[in-house]
Enzyme design. Structure first.
Site, PDB file in Angstrom:
ATOM      1  N   TYR A 196       0.827  -1.214   0.000  1.00  0.00           N
ATOM      2  CA  TYR A 196       0.000   0.000   0.000  1.00  0.00           C
ATOM      3  C   TYR A 196       0.860   1.262   0.000  1.00  0.00           C
ATOM      4  O   TYR A 196       0.627   2.200  -0.773  1.00  0.00           O
ATOM      5  CB  TYR A 196      -0.903  -0.029   1.230  1.00  0.00           C
ATOM      6  CG  TYR A 196      -1.856   1.133   1.367  1.00  0.00           C
ATOM      7  CD1 TYR A 196      -2.981   1.241   0.565  1.00  0.00           C
ATOM      8  CD2 TYR A 196      -1.634   2.115   2.330  1.00  0.00           C
ATOM      9  CE1 TYR A 196      -3.862   2.304   0.710  1.00  0.00           C
ATOM     10  CE2 TYR A 196      -2.505   3.180   2.480  1.00  0.00           C
ATOM     11  CZ  TYR A 196      -3.620   3.271   1.671  1.00  0.00           C
ATOM     12  OH  TYR A 196      -4.479   4.325   1.812  1.00  0.00           O
ATOM     13  N   LYS A 255       0.998   4.056  -2.971  1.00  0.00           N
ATOM     14  CA  LYS A 255       0.627   5.445  -2.716  1.00  0.00           C
ATOM     15  C   LYS A 255       1.800   6.402  -2.953  1.00  0.00           C
ATOM     16  O   LYS A 255       1.599   7.539  -3.401  1.00  0.00           O
ATOM     17  CB  LYS A 255       0.100   5.588  -1.287  1.00  0.00           C
ATOM     18  CG  LYS A 255      -1.256   4.914  -1.065  1.00  0.00           C
ATOM     19  CD  LYS A 255      -2.329   5.456  -2.004  1.00  0.00           C
ATOM     20  CE  LYS A 255      -3.727   4.986  -1.630  1.00  0.00           C
ATOM     21  NZ  LYS A 255      -4.757   5.486  -2.571  1.00  0.00           N
TER      22      LYS A 255
END
Length: 307
Positions: A155, A159
């Site tokens: 993640y 991002k």
């Protein structure tokens, strides 16, 4: 913000932050294509918009492939005649520490977040450039991508990549009048409730209790609706000169994140040896080591103030 006549696509918009973005765009006058992997959630979001007097249609499907991205853009054009705004909100979590993370855990998150952002933005950019009237692309980043977060290799990497995409695409699409920014929302959602430090406050909020004033102000942590205002702003004429930025929003806080940059430097005539680096690191380039991770919320010491 009057967005009458503008058409937006929002991915991952069946609930949470995505639904808040859809609602805010529709309230400002934009017509919206609501995407979600959950067909029923997308339909429910459309119902929410239309019952409030707005215009919206659902287009279900998992982002990541060029086929789905092209379909979302085509739906906007077929239903409303054009595309002006893209918000790439779709995302999933597969949290594991590095030594326990499987290839599938990593690939699934990268496919939805990073590849999904890429394919959707590419399809939108092609259409917006063909229209020749500019446009707005809003990518959704995260504090995890800015700071790192324990257990979120996939993640955080995705991002961080999304923030880099915003900077790159703002340069590539600038001549076409297309702005590209990444927003960094912090809100009570299904994703943040997996973070132990925030879980008790989110649980209380879900049961009807307001989020404490201190967490809204000091931590910049609020509801999905608190994060939504930045999207119509970026889609408006007021933000035509805002591009290539990472903009934080949550609770009562609006912030601008810095881009990665050198914070200290040291020099050695003729170049460095390992021994010279070791000797001078602590007093030279390494004198201000950077911190990592998302700091847990710090309630005020005064119990009354923490309520």
């Amino acid at each position: 913000m009057d967005l009458t006549g503008k058409v937006a696509v929002v991915t991952g918009a069946g609930r949470g932050l995505g639904l808040a973005y859809v609602t805010a765009l529709a309230a400002a006058g934009a017509a919206v294509v609501v995407n979600d992997v959950d067909e029923q959630a997308a339909a429910a979001a459309v119902k929410t918009v239309t019952e409030a007097g707005g215009r919206a249609v659902a287009e279900a499907g998992p982002v990541g492939t060029a086929e789905v991205a092209d379909r979302l853009v085509a739906r906007a054009v077929d239903e409303f005649g054009r595309l002006d705004v893209l918000v790439t909100n779709a995302g999933i979590l597969r949290d594991r520490v590095l030594w326990k993370m499987s290839d599938e855990d990593f690939d699934d998150v990268i496919r939805v977040h990073l590849r999904g952002t890429f394919t959707c933005a590419r399809a939108a950019a092609v259409r917006m450039r063909e229209q020749g009237e500019g446009g707005t692309i809003v990518l959704v980043a995260s504090p995890a991508g800015q700071r790192g977060n324990f257990g979120q290799t996939n993640y955080a990497a995705a991002k961080a990549g999304i923030a880099a995409m915003a900077r790159t695409w703002s340069m590539e699409l600038g001549r076409a009048g297309i702005t590209v920014n990444a927003i960094v929302p912090v809100a009570a959602t299904a994703m943040t409730e997996t973070i132990p430090a925030f879980a008790p406050y989110i649980e209380a909020w879900k049961n009807g209790a307001p989020l404490p004033d201190w967490i809204r102000h000091d931590e910049g942590f609020g509801t999905p609706e608190d994060c939504a205002a930045v999207v119509p702003f970026l889609a408006s004429e007021a933000a035509r000169d805002v591009t290539g930025q990472c903009i934080g929003i949550g609770g009562d806080r609006l912030a601008l994140w810095s881009h990665p940059q050198e914070v200290a430097a040291d020099f050695a005539a003729g170049g460095w040896t390992p021994e010279a680096i070791a000797e001078r690191w602590a007093q030279g380039a390494g004198r201000e080591p950077q911190t990592v991770g998302i700091a847990p919320p710090k309630p005020p010491q005064d119990a009354e103030a923490a309520r």
